[in-house]
Design an enzyme around this catalytic site. Structure first.
Site, PDB file in Angstrom:
ATOM      1  N   GLU A 151    -108.686 101.609 146.360  1.00 27.94           N
ATOM      2  CA  GLU A 151    -107.341 102.148 146.534  1.00 27.94           C
ATOM      3  C   GLU A 151    -106.339 101.029 146.308  1.00 27.94           C
ATOM      4  OE1 GLU A 151    -104.419 103.507 150.172  1.00 27.94           O
ATOM      5  OE2 GLU A 151    -106.528 104.089 150.289  1.00 27.94           O
ATOM      6  N   GLU A 156     -95.742 102.102 150.056  1.00 23.17           N
ATOM      7  CA  GLU A 156     -96.121 102.677 151.346  1.00 23.17           C
ATOM      8  C   GLU A 156     -95.192 102.116 152.418  1.00 23.17           C
ATOM      9  OE1 GLU A 156    -100.245 103.933 152.816  1.00 23.17           O
ATOM     10  OE2 GLU A 156    -100.008 101.901 153.590  1.00 23.17           O
TER      11      GLU A 156
END
Length: 262
Positions: A151, A156
């Protein structure tokens, strides 16, 4: 960063080779154009609703949306808006994903229909502009493979005025670099460039914010792994709780995915 029941990924396409002064030049191929949020018909050409695996992840929001339901996924003026609204159900349902939190929000997620597979013969660039609220929510733009990890989080936000650039090689081997993120909800650009290392196994990921490189991370064994690009508005989870009591709006525009090479 998501709790690690995660399966996530991103993109794929075609390549062109141009002849220039006797040499072969690999041309950029646009996999997802920057105008893909201009209308629902254009959006649905390049993007699919929800997560690749469905509606639930590891936070307290359940993703909703379809070609006939645009309550939480709104497209227009080349902008995607993901909207999270608290639910009024006095006995909230439980998420189907670990760690099975109570569902307190209806929200939105989308993923690109094409996937990204980095090889020694290509490189990939993912870019866009983002207006991200930061209070107890996890709006994300990320890549990860079915059978998580790998990932790589391009954007974020976890309850502070920082953007987290993350790369997960395992659930415990994680590299995170934080970049200060303005709290005024203005748009700022993010970009990730993915290229294979010379060992033909690892991927170098250069992360940019507002056209300045902020971090370089390495995905071990990412070469050859087909990945999704997911944009989602998850609530609470690792960003903390309680989440916002009102409607939360995450806006994204001019997202583009290009590939150089085959």
């Amino acid at each position: 960063m998501w709790a690690k029941s995660e399966l996530t990924r991103t993109l794929g396409a075609a390549v062109a080779v141009l002849c220039f002064t006797g040499a072969f030049v690999k041309a950029d191929v646009t996999v997802v154009p920057s105008n893909s949020f201009s209308s629902y018909s254009t959006f649905e050409t390049y993007w699919a609703y929800l997560y690749p695996w469905g509606s639930d992840h590891n936070g307290s929001a359940r993703m909703k949306g379809s070609s006939s339901d645009h309550s939480n996924i709104v497209v227009g003026s080349n902008t995607l808006s993901l909207i999270a609204t608290p639910t009024s159900n006095p006995v909230p349902p439980t998420s189907s994903a670990n760690p099975h939190p109570a569902i307190h929000y209806a929200s939105g997620a989308v993923h690109a229909k094409s996937q990204i597979t980095v090889t020694s013969a290509n490189s990939w660039t993912i870019s866009g502009e983002f207006s991200a609220p930061t209070t107890h929510i996890l709006p994300s733009t990320l890549t990860a493979v079915n059978g998580w990890p790998p990932e790589a989080d391009i954007g974020e936000w976890k309850g502070t005025n920082d953007n987290w650039f993350n790369t997960f090689n395992t659930s415990s081997v994680v590299r995170s670099d934080l970049a200060a993120w303005p709290a005024d909800l203005s748009f700022h650009s993010l970009k990730a460039v993915l290229t294979a290392e010379s060992n033909n196994a690892d991927v170098r990921i250069d992360f940019y914010m507002d056209n300045t490189r902020r971090a370089t991370q390495y995905g071990k064994g990412f070469v050859g792994k087909a990945m999704w690009l997911i944009i989602n508005l998850q609530m609470e989870g690792s960003s903390g709780s309680p989440g916002p009591s009102g409607t939360t709006n995450y806006k994204i525009r001019n997202v583009q995915i290009t590939r150089t090479g085959s």
